[in-house]
Design a protein around this motif. Structure first.
Motif, PDB file in Angstrom:
ATOM      1  N   ASP A  41      45.724  33.485  41.653  1.00 13.49           N
ATOM      2  CA  ASP A  41      46.769  34.515  42.438  1.00 13.49           C
ATOM      3  C   ASP A  41      45.920  35.788  42.961  1.00 13.49           C
ATOM      4  OD1 ASP A  41      46.335  35.479  39.763  1.00 13.49           O
ATOM      5  OD2 ASP A  41      48.637  35.894  39.525  1.00 13.49           O
ATOM      6  N   SER A  42      45.247  36.488  42.066  1.00 12.81           N
ATOM      7  CA  SER A  42      44.395  37.663  42.327  1.00 12.81           C
ATOM      8  C   SER A  42      43.490  38.060  41.357  1.00 12.81           C
ATOM      9  CB  SER A  42      45.238  38.985  42.708  1.00 12.81           C
ATOM     10  OG  SER A  42      44.927  40.077  42.239  1.00 12.81           O
ATOM     11  N   THR A  43      42.331  38.048  41.691  1.00 15.79           N
ATOM     12  CA  THR A  43      41.379  38.398  40.564  1.00 15.79           C
ATOM     13  C   THR A  43      41.615  39.710  39.849  1.00 15.79           C
ATOM     14  OG1 THR A  43      40.058  39.661  42.210  1.00 15.79           O
ATOM     15  CG2 THR A  43      39.481  36.959  41.878  1.00 15.79           C
ATOM     16  N   ASN A  44      42.247  40.747  40.554  1.00 18.85           N
ATOM     17  CA  ASN A  44      42.514  41.947  39.620  1.00 18.85           C
ATOM     18  C   ASN A  44      43.434  41.588  38.674  1.00 18.85           C
ATOM     19  OD1 ASN A  44      40.996  43.576  41.143  1.00 18.85           O
ATOM     20  ND2 ASN A  44      42.436  45.108  41.145  1.00 18.85           N
ATOM     21  N   THR A  57      39.280  31.976  46.762  1.00 14.30           N
ATOM     22  CA  THR A  57      40.641  32.304  47.617  1.00 14.30           C
ATOM     23  C   THR A  57      41.502  32.752  46.661  1.00 14.30           C
ATOM     24  OG1 THR A  57      41.939  30.278  47.345  1.00 14.30           O
ATOM     25  CG2 THR A  57      40.351  30.088  49.161  1.00 14.30           C
ATOM     26  N   GLN A  58      42.446  33.667  47.316  1.00 13.54           N
ATOM     27  CA  GLN A  58      43.461  34.163  46.454  1.00 13.54           C
ATOM     28  C   GLN A  58      44.805  33.836  47.143  1.00 13.54           C
ATOM     29  OE1 GLN A  58      41.997  38.423  44.351  1.00 13.54           O
ATOM     30  NE2 GLN A  58      42.380  38.508  46.778  1.00 13.54           N
ATOM     31  N   THR A  59      45.605  33.365  46.229  1.00 15.09           N
ATOM     32  CA  THR A  59      47.277  33.224  46.845  1.00 15.09           C
ATOM     33  C   THR A  59      47.930  34.394  46.868  1.00 15.09           C
ATOM     34  OG1 THR A  59      47.899  32.585  44.842  1.00 15.09           O
ATOM     35  CG2 THR A  59      47.054  30.832  45.953  1.00 15.09           C
ATOM     36  N   SER A  60      47.809  35.559  46.242  1.00 14.91           N
ATOM     37  CA  SER A  60      48.448  36.746  46.325  1.00 14.91           C
ATOM     38  C   SER A  60      47.641  38.063  46.107  1.00 14.91           C
ATOM     39  CB  SER A  60      49.552  36.928  45.281  1.00 14.91           C
ATOM     40  OG  SER A  60      50.436  35.609  45.025  1.00 14.91           O
ATOM     41  N   GLY A  61      46.548  37.856  47.051  1.00 13.12           N
ATOM     42  CA  GLY A  61      45.498  39.084  47.111  1.00 13.12           C
ATOM     43  C   GLY A  61      46.323  40.191  47.387  1.00 13.12           C
ATOM     44  N   ARG A  62      45.834  41.294  46.571  1.00 10.91           N
ATOM     45  CA  ARG A  62      46.604  42.345  46.853  1.00 10.91           C
ATOM     46  C   ARG A  62      45.860  43.622  47.339  1.00 10.91           C
ATOM     47  NH1 ARG A  62      47.701  44.483  42.172  1.00 10.91           N
ATOM     48  NH2 ARG A  62      47.058  42.816  40.920  1.00 10.91           N
ATOM     49  N   GLY A  63      45.993  44.360  48.199  1.00 10.80           N
ATOM     50  CA  GLY A  63      45.534  45.593  48.845  1.00 10.80           C
ATOM     51  C   GLY A  63      45.855  47.027  48.265  1.00 10.80           C
ATOM     52  N   ARG A  64      45.595  48.354  48.844  1.00 12.10           N
ATOM     53  CA  ARG A  64      46.184  49.352  48.371  1.00 12.10           C
ATOM     54  C   ARG A  64      47.513  49.431  49.206  1.00 12.10           C
ATOM     55  NH1 ARG A  64      42.122  52.332  50.709  1.00 12.10           N
ATOM     56  NH2 ARG A  64      43.162  54.134  50.068  1.00 12.10           N
ATOM     57  N   ALA A 117      49.461  43.257  51.412  1.00 15.87           N
ATOM     58  CA  ALA A 117      48.879  41.797  50.892  1.00 15.87           C
ATOM     59  C   ALA A 117      47.218  41.983  51.401  1.00 15.87           C
ATOM     60  CB  ALA A 117      49.322  40.935  51.541  1.00 15.87           C
ATOM     61  N   TRP A 118      46.532  41.067  50.843  1.00 16.00           N
ATOM     62  CA  TRP A 118      45.011  41.339  51.274  1.00 16.00           C
ATOM     63  C   TRP A 118      44.706  39.771  51.560  1.00 16.00           C
ATOM     64  CZ3 TRP A 118      41.437  44.731  52.646  1.00 16.00           C
ATOM     65  CH2 TRP A 118      40.135  44.232  52.673  1.00 16.00           C
ATOM     66  N   VAL A 119      44.408  39.556  52.877  1.00 15.80           N
ATOM     67  CA  VAL A 119      44.292  38.164  53.515  1.00 15.80           C
ATOM     68  C   VAL A 119      42.914  37.851  52.578  1.00 15.80           C
ATOM     69  CG1 VAL A 119      43.448  37.185  55.400  1.00 15.80           C
ATOM     70  CG2 VAL A 119      45.346  38.857  55.696  1.00 15.80           C
ATOM     71  N   HIS A 138      35.973  37.711  46.941  1.00 11.68           N
ATOM     72  CA  HIS A 138      37.030  38.386  46.256  1.00 11.68           C
ATOM     73  C   HIS A 138      36.591  38.432  44.865  1.00 11.68           C
ATOM     74  CE1 HIS A 138      38.720  35.488  49.384  1.00 11.68           C
ATOM     75  NE2 HIS A 138      39.153  36.680  49.912  1.00 11.68           N
ATOM     76  N   PHE A 139      36.343  39.538  44.213  1.00 14.81           N
ATOM     77  CA  PHE A 139      35.922  39.475  43.094  1.00 14.81           C
ATOM     78  C   PHE A 139      36.247  41.078  42.086  1.00 14.81           C
ATOM     79  CE2 PHE A 139      32.336  42.163  41.310  1.00 14.81           C
ATOM     80  CZ  PHE A 139      31.660  42.454  42.670  1.00 14.81           C
ATOM     81  N   SER A 140      36.541  40.871  40.869  1.00 12.81           N
ATOM     82  CA  SER A 140      37.136  42.030  40.322  1.00 12.81           C
ATOM     83  C   SER A 140      35.955  42.075  39.154  1.00 12.81           C
ATOM     84  CB  SER A 140      38.557  41.964  39.866  1.00 12.81           C
ATOM     85  OG  SER A 140      39.166  41.710  40.862  1.00 12.81           O
ATOM     86  N   ILE A 141      35.825  43.484  38.433  1.00 10.04           N
ATOM     87  CA  ILE A 141      34.932  43.684  37.442  1.00 10.04           C
ATOM     88  C   ILE A 141      35.673  44.772  36.635  1.00 10.04           C
ATOM     89  CG2 ILE A 141      33.474  45.306  38.641  1.00 10.04           C
ATOM     90  CD1 ILE A 141      31.210  44.717  37.105  1.00 10.04           C
ATOM     91  N   ILE A 147      38.613  48.181  48.447  1.00 13.24           N
ATOM     92  CA  ILE A 147      38.344  48.237  46.944  1.00 13.24           C
ATOM     93  C   ILE A 147      40.003  48.837  46.372  1.00 13.24           C
ATOM     94  CG2 ILE A 147      37.605  49.665  44.967  1.00 13.24           C
ATOM     95  CD1 ILE A 147      35.298  50.603  47.119  1.00 13.24           C
ATOM     96  N   LEU A 148      40.151  48.020  45.279  1.00 11.83           N
ATOM     97  CA  LEU A 148      41.507  48.370  44.784  1.00 11.83           C
ATOM     98  C   LEU A 148      41.351  48.599  43.220  1.00 11.83           C
ATOM     99  CD1 LEU A 148      44.781  48.299  44.768  1.00 11.83           C
ATOM    100  CD2 LEU A 148      44.481  46.015  44.265  1.00 11.83           C
ATOM    101  N   LEU A 149      41.415  49.652  42.689  1.00 13.47           N
ATOM    102  CA  LEU A 149      41.340  50.228  41.287  1.00 13.47           C
ATOM    103  C   LEU A 149      42.705  50.157  40.552  1.00 13.47           C
ATOM    104  CD1 LEU A 149      39.101  53.348  41.308  1.00 13.47           C
ATOM    105  CD2 LEU A 149      38.396  50.856  41.461  1.00 13.47           C
TER     106      LEU A 149
END
Ligand code: BTN
Length: 259
Positions: free
Chosen positions: A28-31, A48-55, A59-61, A68-71, A123-125
């Protein structure tokens, strides 16, 4: 460099100090995944992400082939310069893009990666509690579908366009990104502001530009002077006042000032 379409996770692990990497073809989203399951230092990558999120709730295409990655970072709860973290991450991404040979890119305050006036990444924190655990999500367009600008709602670009359709390796860029980010995250606790501001100024695409935006229902218009110790944007307004903002959706005014 090869134009790789699939990740070689073993190579990423071998080239990045063996951090724990959770890889998915689709999530859905790596975050969201790291917020639920991540431990300090963990990384989540998905093709890919099915529900990628932006600020700002956007939504994040997230088509297959993009990054698409998160740490997951962990810091002391009451770190005084916490508000600089997103800017530090922006500098790390700009440096990693240079490592791969890109030029003419930079960071648009606070958290957008730009190439020639077009957005290439963001970037999304996110945090879930006051524990000091923060999930840092990074999206970079490697290739965009033809109708992307309509879907995204603002001028956007991709690494392939920015590199003049030269072959680029997504795998190698992820290695550069992880190494740059890990170094910055390790140093963040003892951040030297004077050093940081120099690196920020190298990548800041707004400095000296005439911009406008809405703030609490009022239009603000003026020249960008830089950032302060809290990472707030300093504007010299058209009426001659110095004002500081912690968040804003900036539009560069192309017909004014030095812009
Ligand atoms: C923005 O500019 O609005 C921020 C975009 C952040 C997108 C990334 S992609 C990986 C991570 N997972 C998400 O759902 N969002 C971030």
């Amino acid at each position: 460099m090869p134009n790789d379409k699939t990740y070689d996770i073993d190579q990423i692990v071998a080239s990045t100090n063996g951090r724990k990497i959770h890889y998915f073809d689709s999530v859905d989203s790596t975050n969201t995944w790291l917020l639920k399951h991540g431990q300090c230092g963990d990384i989540c990558i998905s093709d890919t992400q099915t529900s990628g999120r932006g600020r700002r709730g956007n939504a994040w295409v997230s088509p297959s082939g993009n990054i698409h990655f998160s740490i997951c970072g962990c810091f002391e709860k009451n770190l005084a310069h916490w508000s600089l973290l997103g800017l530090v991450i922006g500098v790390a991404i700009a440096e990693a893009l240079s490592d791969i040979g890109l030029t003419n890119h930079g960071v648009k305050w606070p958290n957008d990666i730009f190439w020639e006036q077009k957005k290439m990444g963001g970037i999304l924190l996110e945090t879930i509690d006051q524990s000091g655990k923060v999930v840092i999500g990074i999206g970079i367009n490697i290739n965009l579908p033809d109708n992307a600008n309509k879907m995204i709602g603002q001028p956007s670009t991709s690494l392939e366009e920015a590199m003049g359709h030269k072959e680029t390796s997504r795998n190698q860029l992820v290695v550069y990104l992880i190494n740059r980010l890990q170094k910055k995250l390790n140093e963040f606790k003892c951040l030297n502001f004077e050093q940081f501001i120099k690196s920020w100024q190298t990548w800041d695409i707004l400095q000296g530009k005439h911009i406008n935006f809405n703030h609490q229902g009022l239009k603000v218009s003026g020249e960008v002077m830089g950032i302060d110790k809290m990472g707030r944007l300093e504007i010299l307004t058209d009426s001659g006042e110095h004002r500081f903002y912690s968040s804003a959706d900036i539009k560069i005014n192309k017909n004014r000032g030095h812009g």
